[in-house]
Design an enzyme around this catalytic site. Structure first.
Site, mmCIF file in Angstrom:
data_model
loop_
_atom_site.group_PDB
_atom_site.id
_atom_site.type_symbol
_atom_site.label_atom_id
_atom_site.label_comp_id
_atom_site.label_asym_id
_atom_site.label_seq_id
_atom_site.Cartn_x
_atom_site.Cartn_y
_atom_site.Cartn_z
ATOM 1 N N CYS A 1 6.012 10.118 10.209
ATOM 2 C CA CYS A 1 6.393 11.417 10.787
ATOM 3 C C CYS A 1 5.195 12.354 10.902
ATOM 4 C CB CYS A 1 7.448 12.094 9.925
ATOM 5 S SG CYS A 1 9.053 11.326 10.055
ATOM 6 N N ASN B 1 0.813 -1.223 0.000
ATOM 7 C CA ASN B 1 0.000 0.000 0.000
ATOM 8 C C ASN B 1 0.844 1.269 0.000
ATOM 9 O OD1 ASN B 1 0.301 -1.446 2.591
ATOM 10 N ND2 ASN B 1 -0.429 0.458 3.493
ATOM 11 N N SER C 1 -11.137 -5.181 0.089
ATOM 12 C CA SER C 1 -11.908 -4.164 0.797
ATOM 13 C C SER C 1 -12.555 -3.230 -0.221
ATOM 14 C CB SER C 1 -10.953 -3.375 1.707
ATOM 15 O OG SER C 1 -11.676 -2.718 2.723
ATOM 16 N N GLY C 2 -13.887 -3.059 -0.131
ATOM 17 C CA GLY C 2 -14.624 -2.320 -1.148
ATOM 18 C C GLY C 2 -14.161 -0.891 -1.357
ATOM 19 N N GLN D 1 -4.863 -3.855 -2.409
ATOM 20 C CA GLN D 1 -4.404 -2.816 -3.337
ATOM 21 C C GLN D 1 -4.327 -3.307 -4.775
ATOM 22 O OE1 GLN D 1 -4.240 0.265 -2.548
ATOM 23 N NE2 GLN D 1 -4.168 0.223 -0.322
HETATM 24 N N1 PLP Z 1 -4.500 -4.294 3.514
HETATM 25 C C1 PLP Z 1 -4.025 -3.257 2.808
HETATM 26 C C2 PLP Z 1 -2.917 -3.474 1.842
HETATM 27 C C3 PLP Z 1 -4.571 -1.982 2.973
HETATM 28 O O1 PLP Z 1 -4.077 -0.958 2.264
HETATM 29 C C4 PLP Z 1 -5.639 -1.816 3.882
HETATM 30 C C5 PLP Z 1 -6.187 -0.469 4.123
HETATM 31 O O2 PLP Z 1 -5.467 0.509 4.169
HETATM 32 C C6 PLP Z 1 -6.110 -2.941 4.574
HETATM 33 C C7 PLP Z 1 -5.511 -4.155 4.362
HETATM 34 C C8 PLP Z 1 -7.248 -2.846 5.535
HETATM 35 O O3 PLP Z 1 -8.399 -2.440 4.873
HETATM 36 P P1 PLP Z 1 -9.675 -1.955 5.737
HETATM 37 O O4 PLP Z 1 -9.197 -0.805 6.563
HETATM 38 O O5 PLP Z 1 -10.664 -1.565 4.716
HETATM 39 O O6 PLP Z 1 -10.058 -3.091 6.575
#
Ligand code: PLP
Length: 380
Positions: free
Chosen positions: A314, A149, A194-195, A177
């Protein structure tokens, strides 16, 4: 506002909203009800399941709707932990999202062992290290963040899955992602999404569970989702997720990201673009701007109309830098000068071009301000 923080969350697609509205306005029936509106809600849930399955290359019966990827990730870890005899080995990476990291910590607290695979400066794990870890002890689960991410670096999930399966371990991919940005070209045992990361609303996610894998639900209750995730279904969210999955079948291109990076680099050759020699998402640009304090830049960019995020902690006043950049071998100063710009298919070329000008102007302003007040450059 030019919104370049799609890895944090994406704007709702108008077509997704349209798909949700009937289940917010006219039909609020429980999809388990047997009367006509209940049956209609059930049909919407099942149509969405088909769409998510098509996106994930899975069968509809393998798709479990959850509230978010964090729930999906926790469910996988809990299921494998409880079904595995003895205290099993978990293999994961040092650059996971917090959800994966925290699940690994709990695994350790309970007495299981955890191997954190290193990521080199490319951001990629070393398959030889994975193979050695798999040979060192019987592993229950290999859980890997498919596309990072922060940097967008894409792990070789097909090879990871083949190695893990050859050693009898299950594989979980955090594909949050990847959706709508790159093809899901591996057949893992579990896949989390995740939607709100692909233009559906917040509060809806999915877990894809291979039909041959034993599974222990996290949520017990009314037996919804074939007993795999109890709780009355979020019908509007699920309908929106289904529409978003249909729209995500065609992954984004890299045109905007490329124009943006080329524009910055042309004026500022010293910038470091993380993961640029590895396969990475076409929409993520993690850039270290030497001598610049990311926290200060965020404020100036916000004022100038660009929303993005810092590649380090930071800006949240936390003292530790990004664990992802740390795992890639960068120091705190480097992480403290890193910003993440993430595009979605709702951005335009005009925005990418304008963002280059704004970022360069903000950096220039920050340098001048730092000359007058050096307290702004805390991480440089
Ligand atoms: N995994 C990754 C790579 C993410 O970027 C995120 C959210 O930032 C999540 C998991 C968790 O997603 P959620 O906050 O929608 O549960």
């Amino acid at each position: 506002m030019i919104y370049l923080d799609a890895n944090a969350t994406t704007p709702l697609d108008p077509a997704v909203l349209e798909a949700m509205l009937p289940f917010l306005r006219e039909n609020q029936a429980n999809p388990s009800s047997s009367y006509s509106t209940g049956r209609q809600a059930r049909r919407a849930v099942e149509a969405a399941r088909d769409a998510v399955a098509a996106l994930a290359g899975a069968e509809a019966r393998e798709v479990v709707f959850t509230s978010c990827a964090t729930e999906s990730i926790n469910t996988v870890h809990e299921s494998v932990w409880h079904l595995w005899p003895e205290k099993p080995l978990l293999i994961t990476t040092a650059a996971e999202h917090a959800a994966g990291l925290e699940c690994a910590r709990r695994w350790q607290r309970r007495g299981g062992s955890v191997h954190h695979l290193k990521t080199g400066q490319s951001g990629l794990i070393d398959l030889a290290e994975l193979e050695a870890a798999l040979k060192s002890a019987p592993a229950a689960l290999v859980s890997v963040l498919w596309a990072n991410n922060e940097t967008g670096v894409i792990q070789p999930m097909r090879e990871i899955t083949a190695l893990a399966h050859a050693h009898g371990a299950l594989v979980h991919a955090d594909a949050v992602q990847m959706i709508g940005k790159a093809r899901l070209d591996a057949e893992t045992d579990f896949l989390s999404l995740s939607g709100h990361k692909f233009h559906a609303p917040k509060g809806i996610g999915a877990l894809v569970v291979n039909r041959h894998v034993r599974f222990e639900p996290l949520m017990l209750g009314g037996g919804q989702e074939s007993g795999r995730r109890s709780g009355t279904e979020n019908v509007p969210g699920i309908a929106g997720l289904g529409k978003a999955a249909e729209l995500a079948m065609k992954p984004c291109g890299s045109e905007l990201r490329d124009v943006f990076e080329r524009g910055i680099r042309a004026q500022w050759p010293e910038v470091v673009i993380h993961g640029q020699n590895a396969p990475r998402l076409p929409t993520t640009s993690s850039i270290c701007m030497p001598g610049i304090d990311a926290a200060g830049m965020l404020i100036l960019l916000d004022q100038a109309g660009v929303a993005c995020s810092a590649g380090s902690a930071c800006h949240t006043a936390a003292l530790h830098p990004s664990h992802v950049l740390e795992a890639m071998g960068y120091d705190a100063a480097h992480a403290g000068s890193t910003l993440r710009f993430s595009f979605s298919r709702l951005n335009t070329m005009e925005e990418a071009i304008r963002a280059v000008e704004i970022v360069l102007q903000a950096a220039q302003k920050l340098r001048l301000l730092a000359g007058a007040d050096s307290s702004l450059v805390v991480c440089a």
